[in-house]
Design an enzyme around this catalytic site. Sequence first.
Site, PDB file in Angstrom:
ATOM      1  N   SER A 170       0.801  -1.236   0.000  1.00 22.26           N
ATOM      2  CA  SER A 170       0.000   0.000   0.000  1.00 22.26           C
ATOM      3  C   SER A 170       0.829   1.278   0.000  1.00 22.26           C
ATOM      4  O   SER A 170       0.264   2.366  -0.157  1.00 22.26           O
ATOM      5  CB  SER A 170      -0.962   0.011   1.187  1.00 22.26           C
ATOM      6  OG  SER A 170      -2.038  -0.855   0.930  1.00 22.26           O
ATOM      7  N   LYS A 181       0.353   3.454  -3.031  1.00 27.31           N
ATOM      8  CA  LYS A 181      -0.753   4.415  -3.168  1.00 27.31           C
ATOM      9  C   LYS A 181      -0.264   5.855  -3.300  1.00 27.31           C
ATOM     10  O   LYS A 181      -0.755   6.616  -4.132  1.00 27.31           O
ATOM     11  CB  LYS A 181      -1.713   4.295  -1.980  1.00 27.31           C
ATOM     12  CG  LYS A 181      -2.542   3.004  -1.966  1.00 27.31           C
ATOM     13  CD  LYS A 181      -3.447   2.947  -0.746  1.00 27.31           C
ATOM     14  CE  LYS A 181      -4.478   1.839  -0.838  1.00 27.31           C
ATOM     15  NZ  LYS A 181      -3.922   0.491  -0.602  1.00 27.31           N
ATOM     16  N   TYR A 194     -11.091   2.322   3.981  1.00 25.33           N
ATOM     17  CA  TYR A 194      -9.892   1.917   3.247  1.00 25.33           C
ATOM     18  C   TYR A 194     -10.271   0.869   2.224  1.00 25.33           C
ATOM     19  O   TYR A 194     -10.945  -0.110   2.557  1.00 25.33           O
ATOM     20  CB  TYR A 194      -8.873   1.371   4.243  1.00 25.33           C
ATOM     21  CG  TYR A 194      -7.478   1.308   3.705  1.00 25.33           C
ATOM     22  CD1 TYR A 194      -6.926   2.380   3.012  1.00 25.33           C
ATOM     23  CD2 TYR A 194      -6.689   0.182   3.911  1.00 25.33           C
ATOM     24  CE1 TYR A 194      -5.635   2.326   2.526  1.00 25.33           C
ATOM     25  CE2 TYR A 194      -5.393   0.122   3.439  1.00 25.33           C
ATOM     26  CZ  TYR A 194      -4.872   1.195   2.747  1.00 25.33           C
ATOM     27  OH  TYR A 194      -3.583   1.130   2.268  1.00 25.33           O
TER      28      TYR A 194
END
Length: 383
Positions: free
Chosen positions: A53, A56, A163
């Site tokens: 992640s 991102k 999320y």
Amino acid sequence: MSFDGSAIKALLDGAVSKGAVHGMAALVVDRNGPVFHHAAGEAGVNTMYRIASMTKAVATTAALQLVEQGVLGLDATVESILPEFGRLQVLDRFDGDKPRLRAPASQATVRQLMTHTGGAGYFFLNEKLLRYHELTGEPNALTGQKRSLSVPLVNDPGTTWEYGVNTDWLGLIVEKLSGKTLAGYLQEHVYGPLGMSDSTFTPSAEQRARLLRVMQRQADGRLEPSALDLPATSEWDAAGHGSYGTIQDYGRFVQAWLNDGAGILEPATVQMALQNHLGQIKLPELLKSTVPVLSNDVPALPFPQSWGLGFHLTLVDLPGMRSAGTGDWAGVFNTYYWIDRSKGIGGVLMTQVLPFFDLPIIETLIGFEMAVYQQVGAAVPAA
């Protein structure tokens, strides 16, 4: 900046020697570049990591470049660029074992994708979505199958911070508007200019040979090799979780954000992205895990925080630690970073352990950050 990293070195070496982690690296950067690096245990100087992640923020940077160029509007609807997003329904409830879907009450915007208020979720943090996958057999986002992005939304856009795969959709927007794959776009406009030479969505055999293995924390605290990994191949460049790289590469990215964009973004864009973009929406008190082998429950930290464009934000100065306005996030394999523009310092800590938010690693992360700011405090004269 003169930087004595002996306390951090001892912290990492200690975590390895007591068996809390098999390999771990830490990097500290200021606006001019790295000021400290240490790798312990199975981690080496050129070790590759699953960035997960932490992808991102990099993908969001690409989208912000398109905003600067006037090609993309923050308040444009996602559907106006990707009509397939407009076909997504909201998973409302279940009648017995039958999922009940309805049309969303509003249209998600590009800004909402960047702030995780676009309505999309993750199966490992949302019970409704996990049940939907179990009942329908639809693939989840960690399978490498692109149709995993087309599962229903879990909230009306613009109502809730949740999320999820919002950033994957943002990556598809970058692809659509640039006419390139996300990997190709990043190579040209982020990885290349910043010298992130090992950052990739498709590691070569040589890069895979440098990947730190994934270990799984057991109930008794021991680490065993994990059967869980990112898929060997993916049908799309997953902006939410799909990239790999070295800690030095990610440090170059952190440095660019410390350094007013360092030529990849305008200073005004950097400042804007690290503002609170959530408005009245609050972050949840607890991210409750539905898949304990992937993630532990993640409690909200006990201070004011919010979300900017691509980053979690700390809204107050933390004594002996980061400053108000610091952006940060993490990856599921227990990789972490922060960008403190106020003090001109950033840190990256990387290992490859599941589940996420592993307490021995969190303790090491806190010790790392405190040791960094002891040094920064000594180096920066009081204003």
